[in-house]
Design a protein around this motif. Structure first.
Motif, short mmCIF file in Angstrom:
data_model
loop_
_atom_site.label_atom_id
_atom_site.label_comp_id
_atom_site.label_asym_id
_atom_site.label_seq_id
_atom_site.Cartn_x
_atom_site.Cartn_y
_atom_site.Cartn_z
N ASN A 1 0.85 -1.17 0.00
CA ASN A 1 0.00 0.00 0.00
C ASN A 1 0.88 1.23 0.00
O ASN A 1 1.52 1.56 0.98
N ASP A 2 0.90 1.91 -1.10
CA ASP A 2 1.80 3.06 -1.23
C ASP A 2 1.11 4.36 -0.94
O ASP A 2 1.67 5.44 -1.10
N GLY A 3 -0.16 4.31 -0.52
CA GLY A 3 -0.83 5.53 -0.14
C GLY A 3 -1.58 6.20 -1.28
O GLY A 3 -2.22 7.22 -1.08
N PHE A 4 -1.48 5.64 -2.44
CA PHE A 4 -2.20 6.23 -3.55
C PHE A 4 -3.43 5.37 -3.86
O PHE A 4 -3.50 4.21 -3.50
N LEU A 5 -4.34 6.01 -4.52
CA LEU A 5 -5.54 5.30 -4.93
C LEU A 5 -5.34 4.72 -6.31
O LEU A 5 -4.98 5.43 -7.24
N TRP A 6 -5.58 3.46 -6.43
CA TRP A 6 -5.38 2.79 -7.71
C TRP A 6 -6.68 2.21 -8.22
O TRP A 6 -7.50 1.76 -7.43
N ARG A 7 -6.81 2.20 -9.50
CA ARG A 7 -7.96 1.52 -10.10
C ARG A 7 -7.46 0.40 -10.99
O ARG A 7 -6.61 0.58 -11.83
N LYS A 8 -8.05 -0.73 -10.75
CA LYS A 8 -7.65 -1.89 -11.53
C LYS A 8 -8.22 -1.80 -12.93
O LYS A 8 -9.38 -1.47 -13.12
N TYR A 9 -7.41 -2.05 -13.92
CA TYR A 9 -7.93 -1.98 -15.28
C TYR A 9 -7.68 -3.25 -16.06
O TYR A 9 -8.06 -3.36 -17.22
N GLY A 10 -7.08 -4.20 -15.42
CA GLY A 10 -6.87 -5.44 -16.16
C GLY A 10 -6.24 -6.52 -15.31
O GLY A 10 -5.72 -6.25 -14.22
N GLN A 11 -6.33 -7.71 -15.79
CA GLN A 11 -5.71 -8.84 -15.09
C GLN A 11 -5.38 -9.88 -16.14
O GLN A 11 -6.18 -10.14 -17.04
N LYS A 12 -4.22 -10.44 -16.05
CA LYS A 12 -3.83 -11.42 -17.05
C LYS A 12 -3.06 -12.55 -16.43
O LYS A 12 -2.31 -12.36 -15.48
N GLU B 1 -1.90 -14.80 -11.52
CA GLU B 1 -2.26 -13.77 -12.48
C GLU B 1 -1.65 -12.44 -12.09
O GLU B 1 -1.37 -12.18 -10.92
N ARG B 2 -1.44 -11.61 -13.08
CA ARG B 2 -0.90 -10.28 -12.83
C ARG B 2 -2.05 -9.28 -12.92
O ARG B 2 -2.87 -9.33 -13.83
N SER B 3 -2.09 -8.38 -11.97
CA SER B 3 -3.13 -7.35 -11.98
C SER B 3 -2.53 -6.02 -12.43
O SER B 3 -1.40 -5.70 -12.08
N TYR B 4 -3.32 -5.28 -13.15
CA TYR B 4 -2.86 -3.99 -13.69
C TYR B 4 -3.67 -2.87 -13.06
O TYR B 4 -4.89 -2.89 -13.07
N TYR B 5 -2.97 -1.90 -12.54
CA TYR B 5 -3.62 -0.77 -11.89
C TYR B 5 -3.10 0.54 -12.49
O TYR B 5 -1.95 0.64 -12.88
N ARG B 6 -3.96 1.51 -12.51
CA ARG B 6 -3.51 2.87 -12.80
C ARG B 6 -4.05 3.79 -11.73
O ARG B 6 -4.98 3.44 -11.01
N CYS B 7 -3.44 4.93 -11.60
CA CYS B 7 -3.86 5.89 -10.59
C CYS B 7 -5.31 6.28 -10.82
O CYS B 7 -5.74 6.53 -11.95
N SER B 8 -6.07 6.33 -9.73
CA SER B 8 -7.48 6.70 -9.84
C SER B 8 -7.66 8.10 -10.39
O SER B 8 -8.72 8.46 -10.88
N TYR B 9 -6.59 8.91 -10.28
CA TYR B 9 -6.68 10.29 -10.75
C TYR B 9 -6.09 10.43 -12.15
O TYR B 9 -5.71 11.51 -12.56
N HIS B 10 -6.02 9.34 -12.81
CA HIS B 10 -5.37 9.35 -14.11
C HIS B 10 -6.13 10.23 -15.09
O HIS B 10 -5.53 10.86 -15.96
N ILE B 11 -7.44 10.35 -14.90
CA ILE B 11 -8.22 11.25 -15.76
C ILE B 11 -8.27 12.64 -15.15
O ILE B 11 -7.91 13.63 -15.81
N ASP B 12 -8.69 12.71 -13.87
CA ASP B 12 -8.85 14.01 -13.22
C ASP B 12 -7.56 14.83 -13.23
O ASP B 12 -7.58 16.03 -13.46
#
Length: 288
Positions: free
Chosen positions: A105-116, A124-135
């Motif tokens: 937990n690095d203190g940032f908010l992440w949103r999962k966008y994929g898993q492979k 499986e590997r999970s893929y996350y991007r910052c929840s603020y990636h759009i904002d």
DNA sequence: CCTATTTGACCACC
DNA sequence: GGTGGTCAAATAGG
């Protein structure tokens, strides 16, 4: 700007200070502040050294090159004709990796966008991007994959910088040391506070510490005082602190190229602050 | 209804 | 063509 060598030294220095604390803890478990568990200290030491190793192993390029690479990696939008951005394995020098018994937990908010599922790996590997990636147009991403079990070990690989600078948790070592790696943040105050983990689906490490900018010191101290003085329950102040941090974060725009000298990681300052916070009983490694 | 997660498909790279 | 990274529709949960 600190050289990678200096960053490594600073990371090790911090690890050393934690090791000393652990030693004191082991020598005399009855003395001093017992709000810091030996486990937390050990964990912070591991994180410091893994960061140092990470910096050393990522070092072939000059720092300036790394920074320019990172900034281009983060801020530039995907090429018009390339809808999917591919991570080039040769760019792995700009990534930051952590192997941890629990996903970090690095203190940032992440949103999962994929898993492979990954070849030659049963996990499986999970893929996350910052929840603020759009904002906030934040380009930070991470991949998370279990690489071992018994005990379980998860490998988290981070890509790019957080340009959002909205930190919802205060994971001490990660934040402090990652800021060294990033060179985008500064380290003015380090405080071990209550776990502020509001992150959905996050995995708490229980090791909390915030890295603040100079201008936020007073606000933070005020809040901490309120926090300590008013209630033992963390909820209220947690809210206040999150609001403070949120507003501070939102007003903070860190141009990568303009990291000032005063923003550099100062291990002495850090250690001094650790000591003073400790003295006031402000260490508090979350997890309960 | 809104937001986050899951998952199959698409695409770039090797 | 295989593999891994990302997209985006479907689904779940509040």
């Amino acid at each position: 700007m600190n050289s990678p060598h200096e960053k490594v030294v600073q990371a090790i220095l911090y690890g050393h200070s934690c090791a000393k604390r652990l030693k004191l803890w082991l020598e005399d478990p009855m003395a001093d502040d017992r709000s810091v568990s030996s486990y937390d200290l050990a964990k912070s030491i591991v994180h410091c050294f893994s960061n140092a190793i990470s910096i050393l192993s990522d070092q072939p390029k000059s720092e300036d090159d790394q920074v320019s690479d990172l900034s281009s990696m983060d801020s530039s939008p995907p090429l018009p004709h390339s809808k999917r951005r591919k991570i080039n394995s040769t760019n792995s020098t700009k990534n930051w990796r952590d192997d941890s018994p629990d996903p970090y937990n690095d203190g940032f908010l992440w949103r999962k966008y994929g898993q492979k599922s990954i070849k030659n790996s049963k996990y499986e590997r999970s893929y996350y991007r910052c929840s603020y990636h759009i904002d906030h147009d934040c380009g930070a991403r991470k991949h998370e994959q279990q690489i071992k079990e018994n005990p379980p070990v998860y490998r988290t690989t981070y890509f790019g910088h957080h340009t959002c600078k909205i930190n919802h948790n205060h994971d001490a070592v990660f934040t402090a040391v990652q800021d060294q790696v990033d060179d985008a943040g500064s380290c003015r105050i380090i405080r071990f506070g209550k776990e502020l983990d509001q992150e959905k689906g996050s995995h708490s490490t229980g090791f909390s510490l915030s890295v603040k900018h100079e201008e936020s010191i007073i606000k933070e101290e005020t809040c901490t005082d309120q926090y300590r003085g008013i209630t033992g329950d963390d909820k209220d102040c947690q809210h206040v602190m999150e609001e403070n941090q949120s507003s501070l974060s939102s007003s903070y725009t860190p141009p990568l190229s303009s990291v000032s000298e005063t923003d550099m990681f100062d291990s002495d300052l850090l250690l001094n602050n650790l000591d003073s916070w400790d003295r006031y009983g402000l260490f508090d490694f979350g997890v309960h």
